[in-house]
Design a protein around this motif. Structure first.
Motif, short mmCIF file in Angstrom:
data_model
loop_
_atom_site.label_atom_id
_atom_site.label_comp_id
_atom_site.label_asym_id
_atom_site.label_seq_id
_atom_site.Cartn_x
_atom_site.Cartn_y
_atom_site.Cartn_z
N LEU A 102 0.81 -1.19 0.25
CA LEU A 102 0.12 -0.04 -0.01
C LEU A 102 0.74 1.34 -0.04
N PRO A 103 1.88 1.36 0.84
CA PRO A 103 2.35 2.67 0.72
C PRO A 103 3.33 2.80 -0.49
N ARG A 107 -6.06 5.30 3.38
CA ARG A 107 -7.29 5.43 4.43
C ARG A 107 -6.44 5.77 5.89
N THR A 108 -5.37 5.62 5.98
CA THR A 108 -4.72 5.96 7.23
C THR A 108 -3.95 7.23 7.32
N PRO A 109 -3.75 8.10 8.48
CA PRO A 109 -2.84 9.22 8.47
C PRO A 109 -1.56 8.93 7.69
N GLU A 110 -0.90 7.82 7.87
CA GLU A 110 0.45 7.80 7.34
C GLU A 110 0.29 7.32 5.89
N LEU A 111 -0.75 6.57 5.17
CA LEU A 111 -0.89 6.72 3.87
C LEU A 111 -1.35 8.08 3.24
N GLU A 112 -1.96 8.76 3.88
CA GLU A 112 -2.48 10.06 3.33
C GLU A 112 -1.26 11.05 3.20
#
Length: 345
Positions: free
Chosen positions: A126-127, A240-245
């Motif tokens: 995902l990253p 859909r997570t703060p890190e991915l955003e």
């Protein structure tokens, strides 16, 4: 070509399909024809094998009243009169697959067929996928700007008004969502002069991974829009997570986002969630209900996923769309996690 392949098509569309293929492949024999799933699109899709090459034949479906919402003139045969111009621009930029034939009058397109690999197999997980999507959207926004069609909040508003007219819900049940939408519309400020080329439907089914790179398909909703529209859709469905955003925004911007941009992203993401809630709730309204729904309570995501795995809920059914609409409405109010937007398969 087997005559049974196109038997379900209206005669005029069948003739247009044959004319398109004749233009692209000439007298070369067609080795195989296979229907292709198109998600929630109304288009009919076929993979055509001919001359050692694979093509995608795309035929626009019948335009429904829902597809006409917000579009003028109402007698237009397209739900978006600029989709083919936008598609050409995207294909020339290498963002959409290569085009071989476009006929706007007959609504027929022939392009390269891209064999889809699961997004979950993207190298780096995902990253890496999120970073690649941010870079792809940055490239899209650098293309010659797509034509203007309609302001996104107005599009959302007209679709939401349609949901209210379907009778799906009892009077007053949707009032708090309408009130929240009006608050967001009042807070949303955008100078249309800074609009950019936008896909406007950058959900997972419309992102293809061919094993080496990403492509974007289904350009039915493409027109110039707020730069955050596609970013908001991807942040609500994949990142859909703060890190991915954070990865998405940095890849798109080429640097760190500031607080003002994050605040605007939250507004635009809410608009996209209400839009998709309107789409799936409109789909659920295609079947007759015994009485208007008085309950908008949404299941938790884990409960929704369990219902799908167990077979109690089946994708693509009106009940499925109705439940997903409620989940999206809950996310619209809370800016929490929605079901993603892979709602069609």
């Amino acid at each position: 070509m087997s005559t049974t392949d196109f038997d379900t098509l209206p005669p005029t569309l069948r003739d247009a399909a044959r004319a398109a293929l004749a233009d692209v492949i000439g007298a070369a024999p067609v080795d195989a024809v296979a229907p292709v799933s198109g998600g929630m699109t109304a288009a009919r899709l076929f993979r055509i094998d001919a001359g050692g090459h694979q093509y995608l034949l795309r035929l626009e479906g019948t335009v429904s009243p829902l597809q006409r919402l917000g579009f003028e003139p109402l007698e237009s045969p397209l739900r978006n009169p600029h989709q083919y111009v936008s598609l050409r621009i995207a294909a020339e930029a290498g963002i959409a697959p290569r085009l071989h034939y476009v006929n706007e009058a007959s609504r027929v397109v022939v392009m390269d067929f891209v064999r889809r690999q699961p997004l979950s197999t993207y190298p780096g997980g995902l990253p890496a996928l999120t970073r690649a999507l941010g870079e792809l959207l940055a490239r899209l926004q650098e293309t010659p700007t797509f034509p203007y069609f309609v302001r996104y909040p107005d599009m959302v508003g007209r679709l939401w008004a349609h949901v209210g007219r379907t009778g799906l819900f009892a009077p007053g049940v949707l009032d708090r969502y309408s009130e929240h939408f009006e608050r967001i519309r009042a807070a949303y400020v955008w100078d249309d002069a800074h609009s950019v080329s936008s896909h406007n439907d950058s959900i997972p089914p419309n992102i293809l991974f061919d094993g080496a790179r990403l492509w974007m398909v289904d350009w039915e909703s493409a027109y110039r829009n707020d730069p955050l529209a596609d970013i908001a859709i991807v942040s609500g469905s994949i990142a859909r997570t703060p890190e991915l955003e954070q990865i998405l925004l940095r890849a798109w911007l080429g640097g760190a986002p500031d607080d003002a941009l994050r605040a605007r992203l939250k507004l635009v993401r809410a608009l996209t969630r209400l839009f998709y809630a309107g789409v799936v709730l409109s789909a659920s309204a295609t079947t007759q209900r015994t009485a208007p729904d008085t309950d908008v309570a949404a299941p938790a995501l884990a409960e929704l996923e369990h219902a799908l795995r167990s077979g109690r809920l089946k994708r693509g059914t009106p009940v499925f769309y109705h439940v997903c609409g409620k989940v999206l409405l809950a996310a619209f109010l809370s800016d929490g996690l929605g079901p993603g937007f892979d709602l069609s398969v």
